[in-house]
Write an enzyme that holds these catalytic residues in place. Sequence first.
Site, short mmCIF file in Angstrom:
data_model
loop_
_atom_site.label_atom_id
_atom_site.label_comp_id
_atom_site.label_asym_id
_atom_site.label_seq_id
_atom_site.Cartn_x
_atom_site.Cartn_y
_atom_site.Cartn_z
N GLY A 53 32.89 44.44 61.38
CA GLY A 53 31.82 45.29 61.89
C GLY A 53 32.25 46.48 62.72
N THR A 91 32.99 49.70 61.73
CA THR A 91 32.27 50.92 61.35
C THR A 91 30.80 50.83 61.72
OG1 THR A 91 33.81 51.30 59.52
CG2 THR A 91 31.70 52.43 59.42
N SER A 150 55.77 33.11 66.28
CA SER A 150 55.07 31.92 66.80
C SER A 150 55.22 30.68 65.91
CB SER A 150 53.58 32.23 67.00
OG SER A 150 52.99 32.62 65.78
N LYS A 191 43.65 31.98 66.02
CA LYS A 191 44.34 30.78 65.52
C LYS A 191 43.48 29.53 65.70
CE LYS A 191 49.00 32.61 66.33
NZ LYS A 191 50.25 32.50 67.09
#
Length: 769
Positions: A358, A360, A676, A719
């Site tokens: 979202g 734009t 990670s 995550k």
Amino acid sequence: MDTIKSLPAVAVRGVVPIPNNDFRIEVGRKISLKAIEVAEKEFAQHMIILIQKNPLIEEPTKDDMEEYGALVKVGMKFKLPNGNFKLKFNVIERVKITNYAQESKYFIVDYVDSPNIIGETDEELTLVKMVIEEVTKNANVLLEANNNILDKISQGVTTDILVDIVVNALKINEVEKYKYLEEASVNNRLKMLLSDISHLKMIIDLEKKLNDEVKKSIDENQKEYYLREKMRAIQNELGDKARKEEEIEELREKIISAKMPLLVEEKALQELARLQSTPAQMAESSIIKTYLDFLVALPWYKVSEDLNDLSKVQESLDKNHYGLEKVKDRIVEYLAVKIMTNKNPQTILCLVGPPGVGKTSLAISIAEALNRKFVKQSLGGIRDESEIRGHRRTYIGALPGRILNGMKQAGTMNPVFLLDEIDKMASDYKGDPASAMLEVLDPEQNSKFSDHYLEEQYDLSQVLFITTANYLENIPAPLRDRMEIVELSSYTEHEKFEIARRHLLPKQLEAHGLKENQFIVDDEVIYYIIQHYTREAGVRELNRYVGALIRKSIKNILINKLDSVHITRQNVEEYVGKAKFTHNISDRKDRVGVVTGLAYTQYGGDTLPVEVTYYKGTGKLVLTGKLGDVMKESAQTALSFVKANALKFGIEPDIFKDNDVHIHVPEGAVPKDGPSAGVTMATAIYSALSNKLVKNNVGMTGEITLTGLVLPIGGLKEKSIAAHRSGLNTILIPKENERDIDDIPTEVKEKLTIISVDNILDVFANAIK
């Protein structure tokens, strides 16, 4: 008896070689090039020219050749750009071909000389005199230009040479010259020459007569027509001039009413004076006209009046966007400062997040809330600085840059200007567009923005610039420094459901012309599509499936004459096909050497399974799955830690010397990188080498050091959402990331057990059975 000789031969078409002349041709056929090569090497550059009967045949045989040819010697040869050769031959004498022997790569012919036959002397002298007289009197109409035949005749030549040089230059069809090649009698050739000259003169006289008649007809019958056409042209010219004057005055009024800055107005009036003095037919006239039209179309003073009501701004954002509370709060704060200071804040908003979340639509909502014009320019793939600054008008086809083009579209000095995908700009030898953007986005500089096409400064200080990006790291540091980063993260399943109910469904129904009471869909269907048909951070794919449901429903309504369609969990697959994904992994078995990691990509969070096994070898580490350099280093670090602590973990040290360890990250075609995955790899290696099971419901993230410490990571929110979406119920995170737990959505936190660890031993304790 005539002596038979043999030479390589080249077939020509549409031309005839005449003895005692130069003969030029272009050679491209391989068979011809080979014959020339052999003639140069083995026959002192001598060869035979054959004449094709039909010039359209590409690969002629002996049946396609005339009986007579010419003995020639190669004079000059040079290669053309197209790969063919241009050759000049000296034509020595006529020959009669007696036999053909086509080698595998070129023609070889047997031939006999065709000597000249001398006739009765008095007849010859008379014929020669007649030929010379005709040629001398009518050389300009009978002979091709650029020849020195008259000079050669005046120096004295034999009769046979005279005929040959005149025939070669005579303006007759080349094919007609073949009869001179096969005729041995000199007197007969003289008679043929006089006949051709007579015929040629007759044609020339006839053409002259016809031209005279046509000219006379034009003079008599079309004199009035030409006069009328000339008068019309004069009138048109006068009319064009009048129209141009009217156009000039109209442009002058537009320039004055545009209220440009003084320097720009002076420049425009100077260009207008140039336009007035430039003929309309010149290309420069249209260039100047286009430039002036652009100056007039640019907004120089017009601004839209802002709505300074923050409650309406908040209402507009809430109406168009579900969730994103922190983002909306930051936008309202940003606009509050603008309202209080009555000028744009010093920083530029940069909305960063995966596709479909979202970005734009948020910018559009800001424009609506402020009652400002909205302009969008996509920067993806731009390499040329002139795309931002424009082209200089010295170039043909010069255009203004995208910034001023956007201002022209907006029509006001203070639009909301969205610079989309600013992270996808590139640079090459044509310049660095990212550097050009510095002047656009820097509030200290953009009041005097310089566009090469405009050639004057333009004020961008009232423009509210908003930028978007998928991946923050791809934005150059100097550009990123001028922007305030607002991160939009992945949507949770609940947020996607609410967005689908509140926004996607109504919009798709309206777009497809279907009423709400004609399309009924259960809530569990939307959740089912979210879980089993999409795997994305945003809602674009979800929007496509909603559209697909509605399209199939319309087809059902029209074909089966139904009043409405009801989509349930039982019939949803009839409309959108079989499920693509399965996020519920609770029924999987615990396995050795298989660990679920958590990853953060530019498209949101995702799970990253890591598999480890070992087999007889020499102690090598094998990595597969298209891993980046950082992940390769993490794998090496994880293996080194397990090696160093093998005895503590109950692993026989010799296992590393006698075996190869293989680490694989599935979906090998997808590039993977990041810092990670260290704890994930270490856990998988430990599990594989100790033959201990890993809990299938546990996900983990964190980097590992050689001493076993677990370092903090980024993207914990994304995550965690990915873990929840994939059916995990426990995640292990670095101790230092406890501060980020508050950012995790409540509905995700309630479903997950979040355990913080600061050492790899804690990871093993919680993940290994």
